[in-house]
Each structure stands twice: as structure tokens, then as C-alpha cells.
Motif scaffolding. Structure first.
Motif, short mmCIF file in Angstrom:
data_model
loop_
_atom_site.label_atom_id
_atom_site.label_comp_id
_atom_site.label_asym_id
_atom_site.label_seq_id
_atom_site.Cartn_x
_atom_site.Cartn_y
_atom_site.Cartn_z
N ASP A 169 0.47 59.80 27.84
CA ASP A 169 -0.39 58.67 27.49
C ASP A 169 0.43 57.40 27.30
O ASP A 169 0.00 56.30 27.66
CB ASP A 169 -1.27 58.96 26.26
CG ASP A 169 -0.50 59.49 25.05
OD1 ASP A 169 0.61 60.02 25.22
OD2 ASP A 169 -1.04 59.37 23.92
N SER A 170 1.65 57.54 26.78
CA SER A 170 2.52 56.36 26.68
C SER A 170 2.95 55.91 28.07
O SER A 170 2.81 54.73 28.42
CB SER A 170 3.75 56.67 25.84
OG SER A 170 4.75 55.69 26.04
N MET B 18 -2.09 63.20 29.88
CA MET B 18 -1.88 64.23 28.86
C MET B 18 -1.91 63.48 27.52
O MET B 18 -0.89 62.94 27.09
CB MET B 18 -0.51 64.89 29.06
CG MET B 18 -0.26 65.36 30.48
SD MET B 18 -1.33 66.72 30.92
CE MET B 18 -0.38 68.04 30.27
N ASN C 109 -1.83 63.02 23.92
CA ASN C 109 -1.49 63.58 22.61
C ASN C 109 -1.35 62.47 21.56
O ASN C 109 -0.64 62.60 20.58
CB ASN C 109 -0.21 64.43 22.68
CG ASN C 109 1.00 63.61 23.11
OD1 ASN C 109 0.87 62.46 23.51
ND2 ASN C 109 2.18 64.20 23.01
N GLY D 108 0.18 59.69 21.49
CA GLY D 108 1.40 58.94 21.22
C GLY D 108 2.59 59.34 22.05
O GLY D 108 2.51 60.13 23.00
N ILE D 109 3.70 58.74 21.67
CA ILE D 109 4.98 59.00 22.29
C ILE D 109 5.54 60.29 21.69
O ILE D 109 5.72 60.35 20.46
CB ILE D 109 5.94 57.82 22.04
CG1 ILE D 109 5.36 56.54 22.65
CG2 ILE D 109 7.34 58.12 22.55
CD1 ILE D 109 6.19 55.29 22.41
N TYR D 110 5.71 61.30 22.51
CA TYR D 110 6.22 62.63 22.12
C TYR D 110 5.18 63.49 21.39
O TYR D 110 5.03 64.66 21.65
CB TYR D 110 7.50 62.57 21.27
CG TYR D 110 8.56 61.64 21.80
CD1 TYR D 110 8.86 61.60 23.16
CD2 TYR D 110 9.26 60.80 20.95
CE1 TYR D 110 9.85 60.74 23.66
CE2 TYR D 110 10.25 59.95 21.43
CZ TYR D 110 10.54 59.92 22.78
OH TYR D 110 11.50 59.07 23.26
MG MG Z 1 2.12 61.29 24.69
#
Ligand code: MG
Ligand code: ADP
Ligand code: TPW
Length: 581
Positions: A464-465, A489, A491, A493-495
Motif C-alpha cells: 500500500d505504501s 496488499m 496492511n 502502512g509501511i511494513y
Molecule cells: Mg504495507
């Protein structure tokens, strides 16, 4: 210019800079132009379209540049990006530098302001010394000041982009060049059709012999295929060498599918084992950079002299003579184009009746691989709720198996690492990703170019990032009605989506985005198909609908926000890795 005035005064038929640029590109087989219009190239883009070039107009130059570089990788011809001066040029520069880093051929053509004013820094519209700025970020940079030099300028740019180690080239076309006129006959005669732009480079016999000796004496040989091998389009020569030698091979990310990932000799699922254990490693179009731990350290079996690493020897096939010894000693550099090098090594092995790779070694590798594949199959079959990377990517894996022509574009951290390891590729040059820099933002540019250049269905699997860096280009995908299916994908955020603000303040943590964001609505805004899915069954149905209709589609795949790990698989590169926070 004296040429244009005298030409027109004599009443001769003339040709101008616009037309010469277009004719020079067409003469050299250019079909697509990736651009963002504006002063001074608006008319150039219009005229290009009028003259039959396919002009794909983007919302931001970085994505036009990325598209050009992806076309270069896919076709071995330089992709062309076209931008306005200063800010547009700078926006395109990231893509030019990335292309150069990845050895993809492209030409960034930028309009520029009036030289006399720029050089005296008198404050022209979008003033910038673009040539000087581009130089350290590309393989070559040229400026054309006179209409009669356009043919030479474009020929030089093409040769520089594709010969030897491919890369990005900058071509500066000042605004004043375009309306310059010259006599038609002389103008046409000034154009150059580049002959043999990337000539075969034959390796020396001694270098081939040296490599063969090492391979013949190896007890635990390994071949690593890099994206240079995919780029070289020497698919059958590579396949022949691998199969006749019986040596296990590892494909680097963008070399996946050069041979099907399900090939009997593919060692991907035993990566750590083969890297640690191999005694002779043959690199084929792959650099020993960070992606291969620089050829040293724990990945390669540790640092102590007693272990395998101390005795390991490398063969490196590469077109660049300066690549050898860049990180560790290369015992047998073979300098030349991959097709020629690989064919000569295979021929030498055949002539010498070299036996197939040691059966004890290959059995150990393939047993390990099969055990890991079986383990992974169990994880992929699980159906947790919410779905995670594995259960959603099991659907993508199945999709690629059923539609092996599909071009897979992939970026993100976990979204990248899991996709690379789970999703098998079956054909060469079908995987486009973040490459040597691990750069975010290639997604939509690469997807557009893949669809435009090949006409194939494109599947972009995006964190998504990662998606956010080029997300606005979904409008471009819709405008040209391209068969691009984007799976986000998501989720949050980042990671992962669960970080906390360490200050306890009201702002969310820097790695977080708006929760439950509806990326699918972005696609709907431009007339494409947008859906949110929460289960593998829904994801499968949405992908199948996209592939059947070939409509621009964005699937917002909601996954477990706790599932990812920091930096995906490259946690060790974080400055604080290993320290407790
Ligand atoms: Mg993400
Ligand atoms: P990967 O990231 O897949 O390991 P790299 O980008 O590090 O691959 O390496 C690609 C290498 O391939 C570069 O060193 C480049 O010089 C080389 N290369 C590119 N095209 C050719 C070619 N046609 N023949 C030989 N080597 C090539
Ligand atoms: C141009 C740094 C590496 S990976 C990543 C960033 C910002 C995004 C990871 O989150 P995503 O994936 O895409 O949601 P996931 O599945 O792990 O949640 N700027 C540039 N390039 C890089 N590599 C970064 C920042 C980075």
C-alpha cells in the motif's frame, strides 16, 4: 540560425527541428513516447502523435521515465521519455538514474531553456543547466544545438544506451532547436539509422577456457542468473548450458522465469544452502552487490578460513570488463555478451565431454529444495482470517501458473519479498520490480509500459505504501484503457499497520496510513473497476474478472495488519538492526 533563413529565403522545401527529431526516432524503430507535455515540448508531443508515434502522457515525469526504462529492459531498444525543462527534467531524473543503476537502456529527452540566458544565469523560464546535472546520473549526456545535428545526437544517444553495459542517456533539446529549419534534402540526409547498435561481444578463448576448467573441477558448482541474463534475450543458450551441465541455478529476482521457476535444476527454495556451500559460482549477468551480500560474509558460509567461503571461486560473465573484482576476486572473468559467452562455454564443455555436475551435490540441493517447497505448501494452504501475505499470494501464484504470459510488476517491502519467493514465474522477462536500488515508485510506470510494449495482461502486486508513490497514474491506466490489474496488499502502512507513536502524541506513527483506506475507489474515480476483497476466494474471483475483461482494475486486498516484518527481508540493513530500542 543562418541555415534556416537561407533555406527558406531560397524558397526551397525545408524541414524543421520538430520533424527531424520525429523522423530520427522513427527511423530507428521507436514506437512509443512516454511523456508529460508543457513548454517547450507540447507541440513536439502533438506532432509525434500526428506522425504515428504512440504518445503515452503521464501525470508525473518519474513514471514516464520508469515506463521508458521498463520498455528498454523488455525490448533491448532504448525506451524514450520526454519532459519539459527544469522541474519536469528533475522529476524524470530519478527514473534515468534508476535505469542506469539497473542497466536498462532509456533516453530521457528534455526540452531546455535558452542557452545564452541559462549560461549567464539571467533567470530564464525554468532555467537550469540540465546537461551538467544529468551527467553524473547517466551513462552519457548530449545536447543538440543545431537542426543539422539532430540525426547525430539521436544516433549517439541510442548507441550509448544499448551498447556495452546498457543504461540511461540524457538528450538535451533546447527550445530554440525545434523551429529551426534546414533544406529538406539535407535534413533527411543528416538522419542516421543506427546499424548494429549493440554488437555481439565475443569473449576471448582463454577466458572461456579458464571458466571451463573451473567448472570441470568443481565439486559443488552453482550458476546465478541475473537480470542481465534476462535482458540479453539469450534464453535458449542459457537453458542449453544449464541443462547440459546439470548445475543447480539460482535466478535473481528479475531473472525469475528465464527458465521456469519449477525447472528441475532451480535451487531458489534452497538459496541459503547453495550460497553457503557452493565451491564454484558462475555469475551470469548478475553483480556481486548487496543483493548477493557482496560475495562474502555469513550468507556465503561465514568468514573463517577453514570454511567453504575461503576456497570458493567465481566465474563472472558480464559485458562490463570493470565489473570483475568489484567485491571479491573473480578467478575467471568472461567478458562479452551473455549469448556469446554462454554458448562458447557450453560448446567447450561438450567438446571436452565434461561430466554432469556431481550427483551427490545436486541430490543434496534438490532434496533440500523439495523439503522447503513442501513446507511452504502447507503455509500457503492455510486460510487464516484476516488473510495474510501467504494466503493471498497463493492466489497470485495460481494465477501466474494459469496465465504465464502475464507480466508481474512488484514493489513494496513484505509485499515484494513474499511475492518474489512465493510466486513462480514461467517465462523470461515477465517480472519487473524494484531492482538494484529497491526503489519504491516503479509500479504504475512499469505496468503501463509493460502493457503498451507487449499488449499482455499486467498484474501489479503492490504494497500500500509502494503504490502511493505512483498511484495517480491509475488515471493513465484508465485513459489508455490498459489491461492492468493492480492488487494492493493493504496492511495499513509501511511494513505493518500497528506501529505506535513513541511520543504518545495524537499523530499516528510515521509508518502508518489512514486505516481501512479504500484504494479501490481511486480506480472507480476514473472509470476503472475497483473492488475490496478480504478472502483468497474473493481475490481469485476479482483477478479472474479482470483478466477476462482486460479492464483497468484495482483490487484493494485487505490483509492482516500485523503480518509484515520491519523492512521485509532486509532488516539487517537497518542502522539499528540488532539493537534493542
Ligand atoms: Mg504495507
Ligand atoms: P541482478 O540484480 O539480477 O543480480 P545486476 O543488475 O546486478 O543483476 O547485473 C546485471 C549485469 O548484467 C550487469 O553487470 C551488466 O553489465 C550485465 N549485462 C547486461 N546486459 C548484458 C549482456 N547483454 N551481456 C552480458 N552482460 C550483460
Ligand atoms: C523512493 C523506503 C522501502 S519499502 C517501503 C518504503 C517506503 C514501503 C513498504 O511498505 P509497503 O509494503 O509498500 O506497504 P509492506 O507489504 O511491507 O507493508 N522511498 C523510495 N524507495 C524506498 N525504498 C523507500 C522510500 C521503503
Amino acid at each position: 540560425m543562418s541555415t534556416d533563413t537561407s533555406a527558406t529565403a531560397a524558397g526551397q522545401e525545408t524541414i524543421d527541428g520538430f520533424q527531424l527529431v520525429i523522423d530520427a526516432l522513427k527511423l530507428n524503430g521507436v514506437k512509443n513516447i512516454y511523456c508529460v507535455p508543457g513548454i517547450p515540448i507540447t507541440d513536439l508531443s502533438r506532432k509525434m502523435q500526428k506522425e504515428g508515434l504512440r504518445v503515452i502522457s503521464f501525470r508525473h515525469e518519474q513514471h514516464a521515465g520508469n515506463a521508458a526504462s521498463a520498455e528498454g529492459f523488455l525490448t533491448k531498444l532504448p525506451g524514450i521519455a520526454l519532459t519539459v525543462s527544469a522541474p519536469g527534467f528533475l522529476n524524470g531524473l530519478t527514473a534515468l538514474a534508476n535505469a542506469t543503476t539497473n542497466c536498462f537502456p532509456m533516453i530521457l529527452i528534455s526540452g531546455s531553456s535558452e542557452r545564452e540566458i541559462v549560461d549567464l544565469q539571467q533567470g530564464d523560464y525554468e532555467e537550469m543547466d540540465q546537461l551538467a546535472i544529468a551527467k553524473p546520473l547517466c551513462k552519457a549526456a548530449f545536447r543538440v544545438l543545431h537542426a543539422e545535428d539532430i540525426g547525430v545526437g539521436i544516433a549517439r544517444a541510442i548507441r550509448a544506451a544499448v551498447s556495452g553495459r546498457p543504461g540511461g542517456v540524457y538528450l538535451d533539446l533546447p527550445a530554440k532547436l525545434m523551429p529551426q529549419e534546414m533544406p529538406l534534402a539535407a535534413g533527411m540526409a543528416s538522419l542516421i539509422k543506427v546499424v548494429d547498435a549493440a554488437p555481439a561481444q565475443i569473449p576471448s578463448d582463454e577466458s572461456v577456457q579458464r571458466a571451463i576448467e573451473l567448472l570441470k573441477n568443481a565439486k559443488r558448482p552453482l550458476i546465478i542468473l541475473g537480470k542481465g541474463a534476462a535482458y540479453a534475450q539469450a534464453d535458449s543458450a542459457v537453458k542449453d548450458l544449464i541443462e547440459m551441465s546439470g548445475i543447480p541455478y539460482l535466478p535473481m529476482s528479475m531473472a525469475k522465469g528465464l527458465l521456469p521457476d519449477t525447472h528441475a535444476q532451480c535451487a531458489s527454495a534452497a538459496r541459503s544452502y547453495v550460497l553457503a556451500e557452493a565451491d564454484v559460482v558462475m555469475l551470469v549477468g548478475a553483480r556481486l552487490n548487496w543483493l548477493l551480500s557482496h560475495g562474502k560474509g555469513k550468507t556465503w558460509g561465514g568468514k573463517t578460513p577453514a570454511n567453504a567461503a575461503a576456497n570458493r571461486q567465481f566465474i563472472q560473465i558480464d559485458i562490463s570488463p570493470t565489473e570483475a573484482d568489484s567485491n571479491v576476486a573473480i578467478a575467471a572473468p568472461v567478458v562479452g555478451d551473455i549469448g556469446s559467452c554462454v554458448a562458447q562455454i557450453a560448446k567447450g564443455l561438450k567438446l571436452g565431454n565434461a561430466p554432469k555436475a556431481n550427483a551427490e551435490w545436486t541430490k543434496a540441493v534438490f532434496d533440500k529444495r523439495d523439503a522447503n517447497v513442501a513446507k511452504m505448501a502447507i503455509t500457503l494452504e492455510a486460510n487464516p482470517s484476516p488473510m495474510n501475505y501467504q494466503s493471498s499470494l497463493a492466489v497470485i501464484k495460481k494465477t501466474m501458473k494459469a496465465h504465464p504470459n502475464t507480466i508481474l510488476v512488484n514493489e513494496g517491502a513484505n509485499a515484494l519479498d513474499f511475492t518474489r519467493s512465493i510466486v513462480d514465474m514461467y517465462q523470461p522477462r515477465k517480472r519487473l520490480d524494484v531492482g538494484t536500488w529497491g526503489i519504491m515508485g516503479i509500479g504504475m510506470g512499469f505496468a503501463v509500459a509493460a502493457a503498451v510494449t507487449t499488449g499482455e495482461q499486467v498484474l501489479a502486486v503492490e504494497g500500500d505504501s509502494a503504490f502511493g508513490f505512483s498511484g495517480m497514474e491509475v488515471e493513465t491506466v484508465c485513459r489508455y484503457n490498459l489491461p492492468v490489474c493492480i492488487v494492493i496488499m493493504n496492511n495499513n502502512g509501511i511494513y505493518k499497520g500497528t506501529d505506535k507513536n513513541l511520543s504518545g502524541g495524537a499523530d499516528v506513527a510515521p509508518t502508518l496510513f489512514v486505516k481501512d483506506a479504500r484504494y479501490d475507489l481511486m480506480m472507480q474515480a476514473f472509470g476503472g473497476v475497483g473492488v475490496t476483497v478480504r478472502t483468497p476466494v474473493e481475490l481469485d474471483a476479482a483477478i479472474q474478472a479482470a483478466f477476462t475483461s482486460r479492464k483497468p482494475t484495482l483490487i484493494n486486498a485487505v490483509i492482516d495488519e500485523t503480518a509484515g516484518t520491519e523492512s521485509g527481508r532486509i532488516t539487517s540493513l537497518n542502522p539499528t538492526a540488532g539493537k534493542k530500542s
